[in-house]
Design a protein around this motif. Structure first.
Motif, mmCIF file in Angstrom:
data_model
loop_
_atom_site.group_PDB
_atom_site.id
_atom_site.type_symbol
_atom_site.label_atom_id
_atom_site.label_comp_id
_atom_site.label_asym_id
_atom_site.label_seq_id
_atom_site.Cartn_x
_atom_site.Cartn_y
_atom_site.Cartn_z
ATOM 1 N N ALA A 202 10.875 17.583 2.675
ATOM 2 C CA ALA A 202 11.353 16.248 3.006
ATOM 3 C C ALA A 202 10.771 15.814 4.346
ATOM 4 C CB ALA A 202 12.879 16.217 3.050
ATOM 5 N N THR A 203 11.029 14.550 4.709
ATOM 6 C CA THR A 203 10.568 13.993 5.974
ATOM 7 C C THR A 203 11.778 13.657 6.827
ATOM 8 O OG1 THR A 203 8.645 13.049 4.839
ATOM 9 C CG2 THR A 203 9.163 12.195 7.034
ATOM 10 N N ALA B 253 0.837 -1.204 0.000
ATOM 11 C CA ALA B 253 0.000 0.000 0.000
ATOM 12 C C ALA B 253 0.862 1.240 0.000
ATOM 13 C CB ALA B 253 -0.922 -0.005 1.221
ATOM 14 N N PRO B 254 0.710 2.118 -0.984
ATOM 15 C CA PRO B 254 1.542 3.311 -1.054
ATOM 16 C C PRO B 254 1.042 4.428 -0.156
ATOM 17 C CG PRO B 254 0.102 3.198 -2.947
ATOM 18 C CD PRO B 254 -0.160 1.957 -2.137
ATOM 19 N N VAL B 255 1.873 5.421 -0.002
ATOM 20 C CA VAL B 255 1.558 6.574 0.831
ATOM 21 C C VAL B 255 1.198 7.749 -0.057
ATOM 22 C CG1 VAL B 255 2.411 8.124 2.597
ATOM 23 C CG2 VAL B 255 3.255 5.780 2.490
ATOM 24 N N PRO B 256 0.042 8.353 0.105
ATOM 25 C CA PRO B 256 -0.290 9.522 -0.711
ATOM 26 C C PRO B 256 0.625 10.694 -0.395
ATOM 27 C CG PRO B 256 -2.255 8.604 0.358
ATOM 28 C CD PRO B 256 -1.059 7.963 0.971
ATOM 29 N N ALA B 257 0.871 11.520 -1.400
ATOM 30 C CA ALA B 257 1.692 12.707 -1.205
ATOM 31 C C ALA B 257 0.823 13.890 -0.820
ATOM 32 C CB ALA B 257 2.456 13.030 -2.484
ATOM 33 N N ALA B 258 1.435 14.871 -0.208
ATOM 34 C CA ALA B 258 0.695 16.070 0.189
ATOM 35 C C ALA B 258 1.645 17.234 0.316
ATOM 36 C CB ALA B 258 -0.043 15.846 1.503
ATOM 37 N N GLY B 259 1.098 18.389 0.572
ATOM 38 C CA GLY B 259 1.906 19.581 0.777
ATOM 39 C C GLY B 259 2.297 19.736 2.225
ATOM 40 N N PRO B 260 2.745 20.928 2.618
ATOM 41 C CA PRO B 260 3.188 21.185 3.981
ATOM 42 C C PRO B 260 2.091 20.917 4.997
ATOM 43 C CG PRO B 260 3.784 22.998 2.526
ATOM 44 C CD PRO B 260 2.844 22.107 1.767
ATOM 45 N N PRO B 261 2.456 20.481 6.224
ATOM 46 C CA PRO B 261 1.454 20.216 7.254
ATOM 47 C C PRO B 261 0.782 21.494 7.717
ATOM 48 C CG PRO B 261 3.650 20.173 8.192
ATOM 49 C CD PRO B 261 3.813 20.313 6.709
ATOM 50 N N GLN B 262 -0.436 21.351 8.270
ATOM 51 C CA GLN B 262 -1.167 22.488 8.804
ATOM 52 C C GLN B 262 -1.040 22.487 10.317
ATOM 53 O OE1 GLN B 262 -2.666 24.855 6.832
ATOM 54 N NE2 GLN B 262 -1.600 23.716 5.228
ATOM 55 N N ARG B 263 -0.525 23.556 10.882
ATOM 56 C CA ARG B 263 -0.320 23.618 12.332
ATOM 57 C C ARG B 263 -1.664 23.743 13.054
ATOM 58 N NH1 ARG B 263 3.883 25.341 15.845
ATOM 59 N NH2 ARG B 263 5.222 25.836 14.078
ATOM 60 N N SER B 264 -1.812 23.001 14.141
ATOM 61 C CA SER B 264 -2.988 23.112 14.984
ATOM 62 C C SER B 264 -2.560 23.644 16.341
ATOM 63 C CB SER B 264 -3.659 21.742 15.150
ATOM 64 O OG SER B 264 -2.737 20.811 15.666
ATOM 65 N N PRO B 265 -3.454 24.356 17.064
ATOM 66 C CA PRO B 265 -3.078 24.924 18.358
ATOM 67 C C PRO B 265 -2.591 23.835 19.307
ATOM 68 C CG PRO B 265 -5.186 25.770 17.615
ATOM 69 C CD PRO B 265 -4.822 24.661 16.685
ATOM 70 N N LEU B 266 -1.511 24.099 20.009
ATOM 71 C CA LEU B 266 -0.925 23.120 20.903
ATOM 72 C C LEU B 266 -1.414 23.354 22.318
ATOM 73 C CD1 LEU B 266 1.083 20.857 21.487
ATOM 74 C CD2 LEU B 266 2.856 22.592 21.768
ATOM 75 N N ASP C 233 15.038 24.107 18.078
ATOM 76 C CA ASP C 233 14.909 25.179 17.094
ATOM 77 C C ASP C 233 14.875 24.629 15.674
ATOM 78 O OD1 ASP C 233 17.619 24.412 17.601
ATOM 79 O OD2 ASP C 233 18.295 26.150 16.455
ATOM 80 N N LEU C 234 15.575 23.517 15.441
ATOM 81 C CA LEU C 234 15.583 22.927 14.105
ATOM 82 C C LEU C 234 14.239 22.280 13.784
ATOM 83 C CD1 LEU C 234 19.189 21.409 13.956
ATOM 84 C CD2 LEU C 234 18.312 23.435 12.775
ATOM 85 N N LEU C 235 13.573 21.711 14.797
ATOM 86 C CA LEU C 235 12.239 21.169 14.563
ATOM 87 C C LEU C 235 11.259 22.286 14.227
ATOM 88 C CD1 LEU C 235 13.554 18.641 15.867
ATOM 89 C CD2 LEU C 235 11.339 18.182 16.920
ATOM 90 N N ALA C 236 11.392 23.420 14.916
ATOM 91 C CA ALA C 236 10.529 24.560 14.609
ATOM 92 C C ALA C 236 10.783 25.047 13.183
ATOM 93 C CB ALA C 236 10.776 25.687 15.605
ATOM 94 N N ARG C 237 12.036 25.056 12.780
ATOM 95 C CA ARG C 237 12.357 25.459 11.407
ATOM 96 C C ARG C 237 11.769 24.471 10.406
ATOM 97 N NH1 ARG C 237 18.322 26.119 8.382
ATOM 98 N NH2 ARG C 237 17.388 26.431 6.309
ATOM 99 N N MET C 238 11.839 23.182 10.715
ATOM 100 C CA MET C 238 11.263 22.180 9.819
ATOM 101 C C MET C 238 9.786 22.432 9.602
ATOM 102 S SD MET C 238 13.107 18.727 11.246
ATOM 103 C CE MET C 238 14.902 18.548 11.210
ATOM 104 N N TYR C 239 9.076 22.749 10.683
ATOM 105 C CA TYR C 239 7.655 23.053 10.533
ATOM 106 C C TYR C 239 7.456 24.300 9.676
ATOM 107 C CZ TYR C 239 2.890 24.280 11.118
ATOM 108 O OH TYR C 239 1.595 24.604 10.817
ATOM 109 N N ASP C 240 8.178 25.362 9.995
ATOM 110 C CA ASP C 240 8.003 26.629 9.292
ATOM 111 C C ASP C 240 8.279 26.496 7.801
ATOM 112 O OD1 ASP C 240 7.324 27.901 11.633
ATOM 113 O OD2 ASP C 240 9.354 28.634 12.040
ATOM 114 N N GLY D 188 7.787 23.702 6.014
ATOM 115 C CA GLY D 188 6.899 22.747 5.363
ATOM 116 C C GLY D 188 7.331 21.306 5.361
ATOM 117 N N HIS D 189 8.314 20.944 6.189
ATOM 118 C CA HIS D 189 8.768 19.560 6.247
ATOM 119 C C HIS D 189 7.937 18.757 7.249
ATOM 120 C CE1 HIS D 189 12.151 20.891 3.855
ATOM 121 N NE2 HIS D 189 12.424 21.811 4.764
ATOM 122 N N VAL D 190 7.992 17.443 7.142
ATOM 123 C CA VAL D 190 7.303 16.548 8.066
ATOM 124 C C VAL D 190 8.323 15.942 9.022
ATOM 125 C CG1 VAL D 190 6.147 14.297 8.214
ATOM 126 C CG2 VAL D 190 5.329 16.016 6.597
#
Length: 279
Positions: free
Chosen positions: A121-122, A41-54, A135-142, A144-146
């Motif tokens: 990228a992921t 079973a393949p994985v569908p592709a998508a764009g950048p994640p959408q941030r939800s309130p934490l 800080d690098l994880l925050a940059r990854m989100y900003d 558009g990376h997963v």
């Protein structure tokens, strides 16, 4: 130190090579679950994640994260018997994935190259690395990376108890959610060593298991040119490429990305990130 780590990793890989080969062959021959033989079973592709309130306590109170539809009730992903190996997408779509980071030297260089070419990228991160490089994880989100879960300390999970496996996963999910803004939806077992407990616990924590199709073996530092050749020779629709941005000297991986990424784009490949399927 790096030599000792390499020897340890070689020993572990030797122990799980048969398991990984059998699992991959089983997935390719029988699909990702019970029933008649079918492609994995393949994985569908998508764009950048959408941030939800934490919410500070949301992860502990609701360990099953929601799917893409904001109005849908949280749903647990299926408990698989094999990891996902490929993805879907229009045309020549591929996934680039990086394990073991984030690293304060190599990860920013990889992010810079991805940003230069407007590619996502992921990153499958280890919790103990993420803790010191939030800080690098925050940059990854900003950008558009997963960000996926690669355990806390990169152990051989098939040798651990359920309690230890859960701890490795939970601690990493917590630090990812705190720094990235949402809990990880993807999990990758260190060394590609999967078993029933890893699939079960991953699903309980709201994560899908993602493996790879092309292994660059960049952790062996085979040379920049060899890494480039492995990516380009293995390129194809649906391919998931495994590389590393930590765990040793990753300068070859950084240089290789700078070479093969523009060549893949020039060849018509679309490099993207996975999206959770609603099943």
């Amino acid at each position: 130190m790096e030599k000792d780590q390499l020897l340890t990793r070689r020993t572990l890989l030797t122990g799980v090579a048969a398991l990984g080969a059998a699992g991959t062959a089983g997935a390719l021959a029988a699909g990702l679950g019970d029933g008649p033989a079918k492609p994995p079973a393949p994985v569908p592709a998508a764009g950048p994640p959408q941030r939800s309130p934490l919410k500070p306590s949301a992860y502990r109170l609701k360990p099953l994260t929601g799917y893409d539809a904001p109005s849908a009730a949280p749903r647990r992903p299926p408990v698989r018997s094999e990891p996902i190996l490929r993805m879907t997408g229009r045309g020549r779509t591929m996934l680039l994935t990086f394990d073991d980071g984030p690293h304060p030297e190599y990860t920013p260089e990889i992010l810079d190259t991805l940003a230069e070419h407007k590619v996502h990228a992921t990153f499958f991160v280890c919790g103990e690395m993420a803790e010191w490089n939030r800080d690098l994880l925050a940059r990854m989100y900003d950008e558009g990376h997963v960000v996926g879960n690669h355990t806390w300390s990169h152990p051989l999970l098939t040798k651990l108890s359920q309690r230890r496996i859960r701890s490795e996963m939970e601690r990493t999910s917590e630090v990812v959610e705190a720094a990235y803004g949402e809990a990880p939806r993807w999990f990758r077992a260190p060394y590609g060593a999967w078993n029933r407990d890893t699939f079960q616990l991953g699903a309980e924590l709201g994560m899908e298991p993602l493996a790879w199709t092309v292994d660059t073996l960049d952790w062996t530092t085979p040379g920049t040119g060899t890494i480039v050749d492995r990516v380009e020779e293995g390129a194809g629709p649906g391919v998931v490429v495994l590389s590393h941005d930590a765990g040793g000297n990753r300068s070859q991986s950084v240089r290789a990305l700078r070479r093969y990424l523009p060549e893949l784009l020039d060849s018509g490949y679309h490099l993207t990130v996975p999206r959770r399927r609603l099943i």
